[in-house]
Design an enzyme around this catalytic site. Structure first.
Site, PDB file in Angstrom:
ATOM      1  N   LYS A  87       0.850  -1.188   0.000  1.00 31.15           N
ATOM      2  CA  LYS A  87       0.000   0.000   0.000  1.00 31.15           C
ATOM      3  C   LYS A  87       0.890   1.244   0.000  1.00 31.15           C
ATOM      4  O   LYS A  87       1.768   1.397   0.855  1.00 31.15           O
ATOM      5  CB  LYS A  87      -0.891  -0.041   1.250  1.00 31.15           C
ATOM      6  CG  LYS A  87      -2.170   0.738   1.153  1.00 31.15           C
ATOM      7  CD  LYS A  87      -3.057   0.400   2.347  1.00 31.15           C
ATOM      8  CE  LYS A  87      -4.338   1.174   2.342  1.00 31.15           C
ATOM      9  NZ  LYS A  87      -5.120   0.951   3.578  1.00 31.15           N
TER      10      LYS A  87
HETATM   11  O1  G3P Z   1      -7.699   1.937   5.401  1.00 28.93           O
HETATM   12  C1  G3P Z   1      -8.027   3.194   4.943  1.00 28.93           C
HETATM   13  C2  G3P Z   1      -9.396   3.691   5.239  1.00 28.93           C
HETATM   14  O2  G3P Z   1     -10.322   2.678   5.104  1.00 28.93           O
HETATM   15  C3  G3P Z   1      -9.522   4.488   6.492  1.00 28.93           C
HETATM   16  O3  G3P Z   1     -10.810   4.575   6.983  1.00 28.93           O
HETATM   17  O4  G3P Z   1     -12.458   5.152   8.736  1.00 28.93           O
HETATM   18  O5  G3P Z   1     -10.053   5.814   9.022  1.00 28.93           O
HETATM   19  O6  G3P Z   1     -11.484   6.960   7.351  1.00 28.93           O
HETATM   20  P1  G3P Z   1     -11.219   5.691   8.089  1.00 28.93           P
END
Ligand code: G3P
Length: 218
Positions: A87
């Protein structure tokens, strides 16, 4: 539509895997920190542990922001397990690194996507997945689903094989809306996935079936 779980919590990953609907896992440095996983050896072992639970792709994020560092980290991560997808953030050095990984046959997930232009660049560099952050756009009063829709149109126009991995999913409607648009993958918390099961008429109907069965099977 592929279902990934967005966590580094092994218990939740096992629970989703046991349901039989899990296609992969995404992690990020914040999710690893949340589980208290730190130090190079422990982080790497944790990725291996995740790979040993699921059958599908497991995204492992680089911390470096320079090309050489990303390549060094990404090659080490990819060598851990065949299920690892490296990633990489959508910055100039990240695009260079994705192009490099593409030529080496290392699969990538281009993360922190907040615009269609970023997604276009990631596809041109050969990213395996692109991760638009739906919920974080919604958080700042911007239509995250519109971004998924724009990327779908662009990728379809040019037959890019990069898969749209809708990330930062917050609730079951995000999953349903992404499925309608045609996102290839969604990654979200276990709570959003299991919430898809919920309907009061299902609960009422099941209770009635069991009650009627009990009445005639005393
Ligand atoms: O893994 C990246 C993404 O899914 C992050 O999600 O909930 O931290 O905005 P969030």
């Amino acid at each position: 539509m592929k279902f990934f779980i967005d966590t580094a919590n092994l218990e939740q990953i096992r629970e989703a895997q046991d349901m039989g609907i899990l296609d992969g896992v995404t992690t990020n440095p914040s999710l690893m920190a949340k589980e208290g996983i730190s130090g190079d050896a422990k982080v790497k072992q944790h990725y291996i542990d995740i790979c040993n639970i699921v059958d599908g792709d497991v995204s492992a994020e680089v911390i470096s922001t320079d090309f050489e560092g990303m390549v060094r980290e990404g090659e080490a991560l990819a060598a851990l397990h065949e299920q690892i997808v490296v990633k990489v953030p959508i910055i100039k050095e990240g695009i260079k690194a994705i192009k490099y990984f593409t030529t080496k046959g290392i699969r990538t997930n281009c993360t922190l996507i907040f615009s269609a232009g970023q997604a276009l660049l990631a596809a041109k560099a050969g990213a395996t997945y692109v991760s638009p952050f739906l919920g974080r756009l919604d958080d700042v009063s911007t239509d995250g689903l519109n971004l998924i829709d724009e990327i779908r149109t662009i990728y379809d126009n040019y037959f890019y094989e990069t898969e749209i991995l809708a990330a930062s999913i917050r609730h079951p409607m995000h999953i349903i809306d992404c499925a309608k648009i045609g996102a290839d993958v969604m990654t979200g918390p276990l709570s959003a996935i299991t919430a898809l099961l919920n309907h009061p008429l299902t609960d009422i109907g099941l209770a009635k079936f069991l009650e009627d069965h009990a009445k005639t099977n005393k």
